[in-house]
Design an enzyme around this catalytic site. Structure first.
Site, PDB file in Angstrom:
ATOM      1  N   LYS A 193       1.112   0.081  15.177  1.00 33.03           N
ATOM      2  CA  LYS A 193       2.489   0.003  15.648  1.00 33.03           C
ATOM      3  C   LYS A 193       2.802  -1.185  16.553  1.00 33.03           C
ATOM      4  O   LYS A 193       3.963  -1.389  16.917  1.00 33.03           O
ATOM      5  CB  LYS A 193       2.853   1.290  16.414  1.00 33.03           C
ATOM      6  CG  LYS A 193       2.870   2.520  15.543  1.00 33.03           C
ATOM      7  CD  LYS A 193       3.902   2.400  14.442  1.00 33.03           C
ATOM      8  CE  LYS A 193       3.561   3.225  13.245  1.00 33.03           C
ATOM      9  NZ  LYS A 193       4.264   2.817  12.036  1.00 33.03           N
ATOM     10  N   HIS A 212       0.844  -1.192   0.000  1.00 34.50           N
ATOM     11  CA  HIS A 212       0.000   0.000   0.000  1.00 34.50           C
ATOM     12  C   HIS A 212       0.879   1.240   0.000  1.00 34.50           C
ATOM     13  O   HIS A 212       1.757   1.391   0.856  1.00 34.50           O
ATOM     14  CB  HIS A 212      -0.912   0.026   1.227  1.00 34.50           C
ATOM     15  CG  HIS A 212      -2.082  -0.898   1.111  1.00 34.50           C
ATOM     16  ND1 HIS A 212      -3.162  -0.831   1.965  1.00 34.50           N
ATOM     17  CD2 HIS A 212      -2.359  -1.897   0.241  1.00 34.50           C
ATOM     18  CE1 HIS A 212      -4.053  -1.765   1.630  1.00 34.50           C
ATOM     19  NE2 HIS A 212      -3.576  -2.413   0.583  1.00 34.50           N
ATOM     20  N   TYR A 220       4.093   6.468   9.914  1.00 29.56           N
ATOM     21  CA  TYR A 220       3.256   5.336   9.493  1.00 29.56           C
ATOM     22  C   TYR A 220       4.098   4.269   8.795  1.00 29.56           C
ATOM     23  O   TYR A 220       3.916   3.064   9.045  1.00 29.56           O
ATOM     24  CB  TYR A 220       2.144   5.819   8.570  1.00 29.56           C
ATOM     25  CG  TYR A 220       0.984   4.849   8.467  1.00 29.56           C
ATOM     26  CD1 TYR A 220      -0.061   4.886   9.390  1.00 29.56           C
ATOM     27  CD2 TYR A 220       0.918   3.892   7.456  1.00 29.56           C
ATOM     28  CE1 TYR A 220      -1.128   4.009   9.297  1.00 29.56           C
ATOM     29  CE2 TYR A 220      -0.133   3.019   7.362  1.00 29.56           C
ATOM     30  CZ  TYR A 220      -1.158   3.067   8.293  1.00 29.56           C
ATOM     31  OH  TYR A 220      -2.199   2.177   8.201  1.00 29.56           O
ATOM     32  N   PRO A 252      -4.242   0.415  18.637  1.00 31.76           N
ATOM     33  CA  PRO A 252      -4.014  -0.035  17.261  1.00 31.76           C
ATOM     34  C   PRO A 252      -4.147   1.056  16.206  1.00 31.76           C
ATOM     35  O   PRO A 252      -3.864   0.792  15.033  1.00 31.76           O
ATOM     36  CB  PRO A 252      -5.100  -1.101  17.066  1.00 31.76           C
ATOM     37  CG  PRO A 252      -6.197  -0.700  18.001  1.00 31.76           C
ATOM     38  CD  PRO A 252      -5.506  -0.116  19.193  1.00 31.76           C
ATOM     39  N   TYR A 286      -9.288   5.610   7.467  1.00 32.17           N
ATOM     40  CA  TYR A 286      -9.480   6.001   8.859  1.00 32.17           C
ATOM     41  C   TYR A 286     -10.501   7.125   8.880  1.00 32.17           C
ATOM     42  O   TYR A 286     -10.292   8.184   8.258  1.00 32.17           O
ATOM     43  CB  TYR A 286      -8.177   6.497   9.475  1.00 32.17           C
ATOM     44  CG  TYR A 286      -7.098   5.437   9.605  1.00 32.17           C
ATOM     45  CD1 TYR A 286      -6.899   4.785  10.817  1.00 32.17           C
ATOM     46  CD2 TYR A 286      -6.271   5.108   8.537  1.00 32.17           C
ATOM     47  CE1 TYR A 286      -5.905   3.824  10.966  1.00 32.17           C
ATOM     48  CE2 TYR A 286      -5.276   4.151   8.666  1.00 32.17           C
ATOM     49  CZ  TYR A 286      -5.094   3.510   9.887  1.00 32.17           C
ATOM     50  OH  TYR A 286      -4.105   2.558  10.019  1.00 32.17           O
TER      51      TYR A 286
END
Length: 389
Positions: A296, A72, A384, A292, A200
């Site tokens: 990580k 991704h 990220y 979550p 998100y």
């Protein structure tokens, strides 16, 4: 029994450490409380940072990841009247890989089996002894009898409830913790995912996440009160609530139908300091837990493994203990940065019971700044895809 490094915990962190040490000719024995089928039944989606994928290749188990992982290059964020994509690849030069945690564990077990290495399942009552001496050992019940495993070092990869962290001296260990007043309801749909990249979403009704169990199935999460039970959330109710919290294009594409893997996971932040004492070293959930939101958990465990792997290699190869002495300080420095990122992402996108009107305005301002600032998006993207080791 005797080995050089005794590893408590047969999850991904313990198995990865064992596999990496094996590449350097360092002997290990892995002790696991549960049977292998139970370990592999822990279905968890996993966003793998670039550092973890590199470690898997270094450990010789990267081929399945190349075949089955989903790369991704970005993520989508919606909330506060904004809907935008973070281009991870353009901003950092790196991507993330979606590959289930249970698949990582299965690949590591397969590699260990192929080498004929010792992994003992069903070990009960595991207890480290003499960790502050140069002759530590473990006792445990296995095969109907008590056993003793002598070793040079103990690696505690045994999770939050494992025995290793409990052996840190009470006057030395310090715990830092924050419990969030909500959990994540997670479910899996056998229908194809409705998103190509993770979405998100923050809304007035709370947080939602659209992810991928794999290329064939969708995985969905809803912020819910901790007082709720999974049974209260019937399939139709979950789909309806997802539709209320997601952008219209995604809400309209939700497939409906039967859902599985239903559970509610509480969100918490936890760090134990120090991460080693004497000849025992903690890795992963044994030392720290993150919510979550920032993906990580497994990745921070992998960074611990990387530091400990290199420190042990230098000890056995060069007689250099500098890495072992600095392990706790080095691992914690990165751990607190991942804690910060996970804490920030959680606060950015969730609704809190005690939020004031001012808090909500600040949350919207934070999202507006992120939506319009390449610098802010770069900061998010760097965290990220994974901070450097």
């Amino acid at each position: 029994m005797r080995t050089q490094v005794a590893i408590v915990g047969g999850g991904p962190a313990g198995l990865l450490l064992a596999q990496l040490l094996q590449t350097q000719g360092i002997e290990t024995i892995v002790l696991e409380r549960y049977e292998r089928d139970d370990v592999l039944s822990r279905i968890r989606a996993a966003v793998l940072e670039r550092g973890l994928t590199d470690l898997l290749h270094e450990a010789g188990v990267g081929a399945p990841l190349e075949d089955g992982g989903l790369v991704h290059d970005g993520i989508r964020i919606a909330g506060g009247g904004h809907d935008f994509r973070i281009d991870l690849k353009a901003l950092t030069g790196s991507s993330v890989t979606i590959y289930g945690q249970e698949r990582v564990t299965q690949d590591l077990y397969a590699a260990r089996d192929a080498m004929g290495l010792s992994t003992l399942h069903g070990c009960a009552g595991m207890k480290p002894h003499d960790i502050d001496s140069d002759q530590p050992y473990l006792t445990f019940l296995h095969g109907g009898q008590m056993n003793r495993l002598d070793c040079d070092f103990i690696a505690g990869c045994d999770g939050f409830h494992g025995p290793c962290r409990k052996e840190l001296p009470d006057d030395t260990a310090q715990a830092f913790e924050q419990t969030f007043p909500f959990g994540w309801l997670g479910v899996t749909s056998d229908a194809p995912p409705v998103v190509e990249e993770f979405l998100y979403a923050g809304s007035e009704r709370g947080f939602a996440l659209c992810s991928l169990q794999d290329g064939e199935r969708g995985r969905y999460y809803l912020q819910v009160p901790l007082s709720d039970s999974p049974e209260e959330w019937e399939d139709e109710r979950i789909w309806e609530e997802l539709a209320r919290r997601l952008p219209a294009d995604v809400a309209n594409a939700l497939p409906g139908g039967a859902l599985s893997g239903r559970d509610i996971a509480p969100l918490r932040s936890f760090v134990s300091e120090p991460m080693h004492w004497g000849r025992m070293f903690l890795c992963g959930d044994a030392a720290h837990i993150v919510p979550p939101t920032g993906a990580k958990g497994l990745n921070t465990a992998a960074s611990d493994v990387q530091y400990l792997y290199h420190a042990l290699t230098r000890h056995y190869r060069d007689g250099d203990d500098a890495g072992l002495k600095a392990y706790s300080q080095t691992a914690l420095a990165r751990t607190w940065k991942t804690q910060r990122f996970s804490w920030w992402m959680t606060n950015l996108l969730h609704r809190f019971p005690a939020q004031t009107a001012f808090d909500l305005k600040m949350q919207r301002a934070d999202l507006a700044y992120l939506a319009g600032s390449e610098a802010a998006q770069t900061t998010l993207a760097e965290n990220y895809v994974g901070l450097s080791y």
